[in-house]
Scaffold this motif. Sequence first.
Motif, PDB file in Angstrom:
ATOM      1  N   MET A 102     -21.886 -11.601 -39.071  1.00  0.00           N
ATOM      2  CA  MET A 102     -21.299 -10.374 -38.543  1.00  0.00           C
ATOM      3  C   MET A 102     -21.465  -9.204 -39.513  1.00  0.00           C
TER       4      MET A 102
ATOM      5  N   PHE B 273     -23.289  -6.029 -38.125  1.00  0.00           N
ATOM      6  CA  PHE B 273     -22.546  -4.770 -38.048  1.00  0.00           C
ATOM      7  C   PHE B 273     -23.266  -3.683 -38.837  1.00  0.00           C
TER       8      PHE B 273
ATOM      9  N   LEU C  24     -25.723  -4.382 -31.955  1.00  0.00           N
ATOM     10  CA  LEU C  24     -24.686  -5.333 -31.566  1.00  0.00           C
ATOM     11  C   LEU C  24     -25.054  -6.152 -30.332  1.00  0.00           C
TER      12      LEU C  24
ATOM     13  N   CYS D  61     -26.023  -9.820 -31.071  1.00  0.00           N
ATOM     14  CA  CYS D  61     -25.104 -10.869 -31.535  1.00  0.00           C
ATOM     15  C   CYS D  61     -24.129 -11.288 -30.433  1.00  0.00           C
TER      16      CYS D  61
END
Length: 413
Positions: free
Chosen positions: A328, A332, A337, A340
């Motif tokens: 993450m 990030f 995004l 993921c």
Amino acid sequence: MENVKIPTLYPVKQALPKGDPVDIDRTLESDWERLGLADQVRGKRIALGFGSRGVASIDLIAKKLVALVKASGGQPFIVPAMGSHGGATPTGQIEVLDGLGISEETMGCPIHATMEVVNTGVTSTGLPAYIDKNVYEADGLIITNRAKVHTDFHGPHESGLLKMLAIGLGKETGARTIHQQATVGLRDYMPVIAQHLIENINFVAGFGVVEDGYHAVVHLEGFTADTVVAGDQRLLQQSRELMPRLPVEDIDVLIVDEMGKNISGAGMDTNIIGRWMVEGELEPTSPRIRRIVVLDLTPESHGNATTYGFADFMSKTLFDKIDFQKTMKNMFTSGSLKRCRMPLFFETDEETIRAAVYDAFRSDPSQCPNARVMRIKNTLEIESLWVSANILAELTGQESITLGETAVRAAGG
């Protein structure tokens, strides 16, 4: 779904783009002399930057460069040049280097890892240019990276020496600053920031690597501050010409045995699987793959399963290996995004593959036995493939294709 028939797979080999192998030691020695680097490092502390990618023979290249700095009277130390990879921690980044065969023991010099950066000033893009604090305080910097078609965008500079400068050595702060601007940041701003850094730090040299379709070093060249920008662009074009591809355009289910950061910055090479999933960017028109299954994560990824969202299905084996904190953090920072979003996962490989085949033909499950299925080890090694009978028939007779032994394989085996 339990009654879904998975097509039997047959082995084939495809001929990939191939170049002449490079004598690494001799090439580095020659370029070291050609560029007059001995005089530039003598009596100085020289930072050597290496990244997280699985560049072919990177441990041999690194060891030779350390030896050349020492032989020239310099004091070498290694820095991780990998943005937010390794969980964005010094310890994590040292572990990533160790997985590539680069450690203090194997290299014979210190590794100085930090996430601290220095702001070298605002560029013409309006963005600041950050650099690793240890690099900024060194007397000189030498970097090494592979030139490669990027997995997020296409432009004059993609993955290579400039990206390592602006993003890899910008650490998490620099990487985030550029990624916040999405594709514009990568394609347009990244080269400008790299050029600013070249002009504002003690840049000594960059060594660019080009690999062929067999993941062998076929070009290795050193550049100075005056030639690195043009050299980075030239090597990218050479890399593009040697980029391998899957042998067919239309696949119902692609099974990928493993993904990983050492295979591609995106875990799977987007140019191979035909998926970008970048906000505001059009998806590639080929290859056309309806469902992707991923079964495992490489040990060299250290739990970072960045962009597992490229897959539609993944095995429980892969899920259990994910370090979500590292993954993450990396995702990030990248800002992509979509990549993921969690795929569905099942207990066994066979269940996972069966689900993908069923889903591809959900409206008419009777067509499942006719699914066009292909299985590869990973997106870096696509010489040896397993294909269903209908794909085999399409490939048979092509000059670039060699049929395997008569052995067959259950898609879930």
